[in-house]
Design an enzyme around this catalytic site. Structure first.
Site, short mmCIF file in Angstrom:
data_model
loop_
_atom_site.label_atom_id
_atom_site.label_comp_id
_atom_site.label_asym_id
_atom_site.label_seq_id
_atom_site.Cartn_x
_atom_site.Cartn_y
_atom_site.Cartn_z
N LYS A 206 23.10 14.37 -8.79
CA LYS A 206 23.94 15.01 -9.81
C LYS A 206 23.05 15.80 -10.76
CE LYS A 206 27.41 13.88 -13.37
NZ LYS A 206 28.22 12.82 -14.00
N SER B 238 33.19 13.65 -13.75
CA SER B 238 32.29 14.79 -13.79
C SER B 238 31.30 14.80 -12.63
CB SER B 238 31.50 14.76 -15.11
OG SER B 238 30.58 13.68 -15.13
N SER C 191 33.80 8.81 -14.54
CA SER C 191 33.22 9.93 -13.80
C SER C 191 32.63 9.58 -12.44
CB SER C 191 32.14 10.62 -14.64
OG SER C 191 32.74 11.27 -15.72
#
Lengths: 385, 458
Positions: free
Chosen positions: B84, B153, B177
């Protein structure tokens, strides 16, 4: 019984709103949210372009390499995790020809001796070491308690002065230390760093007293040569510069410790005064040093480490307070050794520390009565609600 | 795994790939190339990656192959991982989903990335994140239907794992998330207990909430990744004690005590989702070794969203004040959060933190001795249409607020045939117990050994 689980030990002093650092830490400053500078630094680090900083470092190192001196730099080492990592970075990554310099505190643990020798072997560097005499160390350890409130003036002073003396003696103008002042001390941030590393830096930051101030009826000035800084003229003539690697490369001391442990065989061991097994592992007096900090300022090494773990997301703040309370308040077994070499009784030792506490916390919430009351309450309390 | 076509390699789980790599039946280069090919086929539609340098990935793979040949590779040697884009990487930019950090190169690895590299893993590339891992979504589409949200996210990591672009990926959770994108993308998402995975050299948004976790298509892959990125040893005394405590991590001979939860956001879930969870509870009652009952939390948990909101908004306002100053480059949603956060007083923030701690203790007390596992909806239904859609309210953030480990199980499908999940959680620090329960479900056919839905073929 009042449940104080997860609460700070001293309810009347201010702590960082995010970690466990108290206002009694030297140079402590909080921002509008009540957050300390070390916590602020930990957030700033993610926004710093370390590639640019590394370029600055490379430029500095390239310059000193280009001087073609016998050695490119001095690396003051103790054999601890930071100095071992410094040797890795500077010799393996940057190819610096380094002279390793050790001021021996003379209190090496067996693990410390191993780690020092191990890193000298693994990094294959020349090494200069100075060991003050046993009797001098013993006398200074006593005087140190009166003057600065811990056992270790000779070490604080010697690790600053001796590498500088060596720099002048061997004409090696660059000294490279490890972690940045912004990392954990709370005395600076990465955005507001202490980058200037001048002649008096170590005295001002850690030793607090010049050698002349340590002289008494039992310690003569001529015995203090290892602790004297070179003259301003000598330093300026050579152009001595000191830098901290942590100002130029992203510093993560725990990760770095794991790296030198796993890759170079650096050894951990139990350290008094904290739950981590690596900080000051080389010194048998670490527990006394940290206990005196606790007696003087109301926190010890456990608080330092717990605060770092909070910043790293590895503890909640209340877990951190519990760990810190357990380790900070423990009387270290090494105190017996300290008392034996200094001639203090424990009553005398505690009396000296009470005086230091009074000076540090004058006007604050850590009065002698408050200190004793809080410690007794903690020792009598249940741990888990 | 017998067939070893590039498509097979791309679809394989980490625990299928690693023995093949170790035995040198396949090379790390072949595996990496198969994934790069999969990305090349699908990325223009899914947009899971924010940075990808195939040559860099292949160079890492070649290095892994050298280690594999010499027998010096770590336990993940040659395994590609998606990262990420809020974790620092020494050889790739870290842009955090924000134009403010476009092409920003931090020059170091996050500690978890370092752990993965030390284990021999290949950092395949950086996956799309919402702006600063908050709410403004990135360009990622749901691999199961491109016009539907993938969840924020950690959207790129979830979509990349679901679409067979990478077997495992790193994510983070501050509210939901990890669990939400895992739910919408039909993969396993795991948010460990707060305090087990270090956060150094990565973006922090909310200090008492941010937790690092992983996406995978297999429970064993999750366990493998968790073992690699978590802290180990006596320098972490609490974690060391609890994770090695058989009383916390093993069930023994007694049945599992499982609660099926109608949580505070039950009424916000779609009726089909509510029904799916109730039906799932009935299925669990038929699984050997389980004692299943219905659970309702104490009323105090109805305040969790408000507590979370106060902490979240104030922390974001504090940590992003520099970026907020450059507000022309901050999204409207971020701008609103920071503005809201600036209105939260320090006293209100401190009070909310105290209530977070109290609620975490209350959940711990509630679970302790009563329930090994609680089953909840991961999301209130399948993904919503429109990439700008906002998630339905759900319970995810309560479990983040309380720091407990939680795992998305991709077990449901909605009326549009899109996946959504059930999440299971346990007491804080009972992470291995939770993973064991997931394995128990796997052994009993409730979830598959490779839970991914068919790869994207549109």
């Amino acid at each position: 019984m009042i449940n104080t689980y997860g609460q700070p030990l001293f309810p009347d002093i201010k702590y960082c709103a995010r970690c466990c650092m108290p206002e009694t830490n030297e140079g402590m400053q909080f921002d509008e949210m009540g957050i300390c500078q070390a916590c602020q630094s930990s957030e700033q680090k993610i926004r710093i372009n370390w590639v640019e900083r590394e370029k600055e470092l490379r430029k500095i190192l390239d310059y000193y390499k280009s001087l073609n001196n016998e050695y490119d730099c001095i690396i003051p080492i103790s054999g601890g995790k930071d100095s071992t990592f410094q040797l890795h970075v500077l010799t393996k990554v940057y190819g610096m020809r380094a002279l390793a310099v050790t001021f021996s505190h003379t209190w090496f643990t067996e693990t410390g001796k191993y780690n020092l020798q191990n890193c000298l072997e693994k990094f294959d560097v020349d090494h200069v070491m100075f060991s003050p005499s046993r009797s001098l160390v013993n006398r200074l350890a006593r005087q140190s308690l009166f003057k600065i409130g811990d056992a270790c003036w000779h070490c604080h002073s010697g690790v600053g002065a001796f590498p500088m003396q060596t720099a002048v003696r061997y004409k090696i103008p660059l000294l490279i230390w490890g972690e940045s002042i912004a990392e954990a001390s709370g005395r600076a941030t990465h955005r507001n760093p202490v980058r200037k590393f001048d002649r008096d830096y170590f005295t001002q930051v850690s030793a607090k007293r010049y050698p002349e101030e340590m002289v008494n009826s039992e310690i003569s000035l001529r015995e203090m040569s290892a602790f004297k800084l070179p003259s301003v003229e000598d330093i300026e003539a050579l152009g001595v510069t000191g830098i901290h690697l942590g100002d130029f490369i992203f510093w993560d001391d725990e990760r770095q410790m794991e790296f030198v442990r796993d890759v170079y065989g650096w050894k951990e061991d139990k350290v008094e005064g904290t739950y981590k097994n690596y900080k000051s592992v080389e010194c048998r007096m670490a527990g006394v040093h940290d206990y005196t900090k606790f007696l003087k300022r109301g926190f010890g090494r456990g608080t330092d480490h717990a605060s770092q773990d909070v910043r790293a997301g590895l503890l909640t703040r209340e877990e951190a307070f519990e760990l810190a309370k357990k380790t900070d308040t423990e009387r270290p077994p090494a105190l017996d050794y300290y008392l034996s070499i200094t001639g203090f009784t424990e009553v005398e030792f505690n009396a000296v520390m009470r005086e230091h506490r009074a000076k540090v916390t004058a006007g604050g919430g850590l009065t002698d009565a408050a200190f004793n009351e809080a410690v007794q309450a903690y020792r009598a309390s249940q741990v888990k609600p | 795994m017998n067939a070893r076509t590039p498509m097979d390699l791309a679809a394989a789980t980490a625990t299928e790939l690693l023995p093949l790599l170790k035995s040198r039946a396949v090379s790390a280069r072949e595996v990496t190339q198969a994934l790069l090919d999969s990305i090349a086929r699908n990325e223009s539609k899914i947009h899971a990656w924010t940075y990808l340098d195939p040559e860099l990935a292949l160079r890492q793979a070649d290095e892994a192959d050298r280690h594999l040949a010499a027998g010096t590779g770590g336990k993940l040697c040659g395994l590609p991982v998606g990262v990420k884009d809020i974790f620092n990487t020494s050889d790739m930019p870290t842009q955090m989903g924000s134009p403010i950090f476009k092409d920003f190169t931090p020059g170091n690895d996050a500690r978890v990335v370092h752990y993965l590299r030390m284990a021999g893993a290949t950092m395949l590339g950086k996956t799309v994140t919402a702006e600063f891992a908050v709410h403004a979504p990135g360009p990622t589409c749901n691999p199961h239907h491109l016009s539907y949200i993938p969840g924020t996210s950690s959207s790129g990591s979830a979509a990349g794992v679901a679409a067979h672009m990478v077997p495992v990926a790193l994510g983070t959770q501050t509210a939901g998330s990890i669990i939400r994108p895992a739910s919408y993308c039909g993969v396993i998402g795991f948010k460990p207990s707060f305090g087990l995975v270090p956060r150094t050299a990565m973006l922090k948004t909310t200090d008492t909430l941010d937790t690092v976790g992983v996406f995978a298509r297999n429970v064993d892959d999750v366990a493998l990744m968790f073992d690699t990125i978590r802290v180990h040893g006596i320098d972490f005394p609490i974690a060391h004690e609890v994770l090695n405590d058989p009383a916390r991590q093993q069930i023994g001979d007694r049945p599992w005590r499982v609660g099926v939860l109608r949580g505070p956001r039950w009424d916000d879930a779609e009726p089909y989702a509510q029904q799916a969870l109730l039906d799932f509870g009935r299925r669990l009652r038929e699984v050997p070794g389980l004692e299943v009952s219905d659970v309702v939390l104490p009323d105090s948990f109805n305040q969790a969203h408000a507590i979370h909101g106060t902490i979240y908004d104030r922390a974001l306002a504090y940590y992003f004040k520099e970026e907020f100053a450059a507000h022309t480059l901050v999204s409207p949603v971020m701008y609103d959060i920071v503005t809201r956060g600036n209105d939260v007083s320090v006293a209100q923030y401190q009070e909310a933190l105290k209530r977070q701690t109290a609620l975490a203790h209350e959940l711990d007390d509630f679970l302790n001795g009563q329930y090994d596992i609680i089953v909840d909806l991961s999301t209130g239904g399948e993904a919503l249409q429109g990439l700008e859609s906002v998630d339905r309210p759900d319970n995810c953030l309560i479990w983040t607020l309380c720091g407990v480990p939680t795992l998305n199980l991709p077990v449901f499908k909605g009326p549009l045939d899109l996946p959504f999940g059930a999440q299971i959680f346990s007491r804080r620090y009972n992470d291995y117990l939770l993973l064991d329960f997931a394995r128990h479900l796997q052994a009993n056919g409730i979830i598959g050994a490779n839970t991914a839905l068919p790869p994207f073929t549109a």
